[in-house]
Motif scaffolding. Structure first.
Motif: not given
Length: 186
Positions: A42-56
Motif C-alpha cells: 500500500l501507499n506507493g510501495a512495490s512488489l516484484g515476483s516471477i511466480f506467485a501463488t495464493l492458496g497453494e
C-alpha cells in the motif's frame, strides 16, 4: 499450517522476490502455502515476483491487497489447490504475464471517487473462481484499452475458462478483436 502476514508500506518501499540458491526456483512467492497468509502492499510501495501463488495447498488460504501500490508478476495463480483472493483497489496496479484464477480464487478490481484498481495481463485463465470488477475497476487482457468499469479483452491474447464474471455499477465486457471469445461465464 500456521499463519503469516507481510506488509509493504510507503512510497519507495520495494520487495523483489528472488532466489539465487542452486536448484531452487527463482522468484517464487507463496501466500498461504499450507495455512493462512496475508500480503498487503500500500501507499506507493512495490512488489516484484516471477511466480506467485495464493492458496497453494488444499485447505490453505492466501489473501493479497494492493491499495495505491504496484505488483508485477510473471505468473500469478489465485486459488491453486486452496483458496486465494487478490483485491486491487484505489489506484493499485497489478501487472502479470499470465494470470490464473482457480476454483477457489477471486480477483477483485475496484475504484474510488479519485482512482481505480487496474489489472493488466497477457493471458487470463479461469478454471473456476470469480473475477469481480466494481466501481470503475479495470481488468485488461492483452493490449486492450477502454473505459473504466470494464473487462477488456484483446482476443489476440487468451481469456478462457469457467467461472463467474461480475461487473457491477457501470461496467462492460469488451472484446477488441473479431475472433470469438470462448468462455462460459455465469
Amino acid at each position: 499450517g500456521g499463519a503469516g502476514t507481510v506488509t509493504i508500506d510507503g512510497a519507495g518501499s520495494i520487495l523483489v522476490v528472488a532466489n539465487n540458491l542452486p536448484g531452487a526456483p527463482n522468484g517464487v512467492l507463496i501466500v498461504g502455502n499450507a495455512g493462512t497468509g496475508a500480503l498487503t502492499v500500500l501507499n506507493g510501495a512495490s512488489l516484484g515476483s516471477i511466480f506467485a501463488t495464493l492458496g497453494e495447498q488444499v485447505g490453505a488460504f492466501g489473501a493479497a491487497t494492493l491499495d495505491a501500490a504496484a505488483w508485477s508478476a510473471g505468473l500469478l495463480t489465485i486459488g491453486k489447490a486452496g483458496s486465494g483472493s487478490v483485491a486491487v483497489q484505489d489506484g493499485g496496479v497489478l501487472t502479470t504475464v499470465q494470470l490464473v484464477i482457480g476454483a477457489g480464487g477471486t480477483l477483485a478490481a475496484s475504484g474510488s471517487l479519485t482512482s481505480v484498481g487496474t489489472v493488466t495481463t497477457s493471458t487470463l485463465t479461469m478454471t473456476g473462481g470469480t473475477l469481480d470488477v466494481t466501481q470503475g475497476g479495470v481488468v485488461a487482457v492483452g493490449a486492450a484499452t477502454g473505459p473504466a468499469g470494464a473487462v477488456l479483452v484483446n482476443t489476440l491474447y487468451d481469456f478462457t475458462g469457467l467461472g463467474t464474471l461480475k461487473e457491477r455499477s457501470v461496467g462492460s465486457l469488451l472484446a477488441t478483436y473479431y475472433r470469438p471469445l470462448v468462455a462460459a461465464l455465469a
